[in-house]
Enzyme design. Structure first.
Site, PDB file in Angstrom:
ATOM      1  CG  ASP A 139      59.243  24.902  39.983  1.00  0.00           C
ATOM      2  OD1 ASP A 139      59.934  25.432  39.091  1.00  0.00           O
ATOM      3  OD2 ASP A 139      59.735  24.448  41.040  1.00  0.00           O
ATOM      4  CB  ALA A 140      57.079  25.132  33.849  1.00  0.00           C
ATOM      5  CE  LYS A 141      63.506  24.997  38.865  1.00  0.00           C
ATOM      6  NZ  LYS A 141      62.378  24.279  39.493  1.00  0.00           N
ATOM      7  NE  ARG A 142      57.748  23.870  30.152  1.00  0.00           N
ATOM      8  CZ  ARG A 142      57.786  22.693  30.763  1.00  0.00           C
ATOM      9  NH1 ARG A 142      58.891  22.297  31.360  1.00  0.00           N
ATOM     10  NH2 ARG A 142      56.722  21.901  30.765  1.00  0.00           N
TER      11      ARG A 142
END
Length: 288
Positions: free
Chosen positions: A96-99
């Protein structure tokens, strides 16, 4: 190295282990609740305990990168070990990095999480499309090449999200509906399920209809909000309709609050998984 497509591996994991994703979210207040210090030692103990308790039995583990990044390089080292240990135990790891960025920067983000040579190589990653869906192309292409997956933020559960996601484009479709249309095209022809998923909040209810959202994308729908955020397993068929079989409900605090006791973590995750499966298949009781 090319793996089986992520969608194939995810469907198998959901069928065998139950359709549940558990977050690994070592934020300061949860470390305190576990009686752990807010430092590397506490982070390491927390993370190891969650992986030990759950990696051999849940379909997906979802570490939230920010909670590791705040400790600098030593925190990232803990994250690297957790990813490797979880995957070795059979869990799929969704980072879960939401890059979200453009060009070579997006390509570098993609390589960080989806290149098998990376120390943080994961089975899938969350990404933000709000520099334009096309900006995600490096991640989408690398995922296809490496057998990994991508989850695109589409209809998030935070109230602020609506001002962007519900906005209507010139052709009359909402931004969220446009993102779902793109994902449907990416997943066309994939079986048993595509590898390109959407993040859609389980707490959204009627607002999904307001956004004109067709959730049938032939791909997974990561659904945060079960448990502590107020959604229940019984809500899933009502919220997701015909797409409910492709839903991967995410539970974090609802399970993690039972730590640091390994048996209690396992019991809680097992209960959520069983009750989600019951709700999906036959409208069973809600998880508590």
């Amino acid at each position: 190295m090319t793996l089986e497509p992520f969608g194939t591996r995810l469907r198998r994991a959901m069928d065998e282990r139950g359709p549940l994703c558990v977050g690994i979210d070592p934020h300061a207040s949860l470390l305190a609740d576990w009686g752990l210090s807010d430092d590397i030692a506490g982070l390491e103990r927390f993370t190891h305990t969650v992986v030990e308790a759950l990696a051999d039995r849940v379909a997906v583990l979802k570490p939230q990168s920010a909670f590791f990044e705040r400790f600098g390089s030593r925190g990232i080292a803990v994250l690297e070990q957790a990813v490797a240990d979880a995957r070795e135990a059979g869990a799929l790891v969704l980072m879960d990095a939401k890059r979200g960025d453009i060009g070579s920067t997006m390509a570098a983000y993609a390589a960080t999480y989806l290149d098998p040579a990376s120390p943080l190589f994961s089975d899938a990653v969350t990404v933000s499309p709000y520099l334009g869906y096309g900006s995600l192309r490096p991640a989408l292409d690398l995922a296809r090449e490496s057998g990994t997956g991508v989850f695109v933020l589409a209809l998030t559960s935070n109230p602020e999200g609506a001002e962007v996601q519900h906005a209507v484009r010139a052709g009359g479709a909402s931004v969220a509906a446009t993102m779902l249309d793109h994902l449907r095209a990416e997943n066309a022809g994939a079986a048993p399920m595509g590898s390109y998923g959407a993040v859609v909040g389980a707490t959204l209810g009627d607002s999904l209809a307001a956004a004109g959202a067709d959730l049938a994308i032939n791909g997974p729908l990561l659904a945060p909000g079960i448990g502590a955020q107020g959604a229940t397993a019984a809500d899933l068929p009502k919220v997701f309709g015909a797409a409910v079989r492709d839903v991967v409900p995410n539970v974090s605090r609802g399970v993690l609050r039972h730590g640091p006791d390994v048996a209690a973590l396992r019991e809680s995750a097992g209960r959520f998984a069983d009750e989600v499966r019951a709700a999906v298949e036959s409208g069973g009781p809600t998880a508590g």
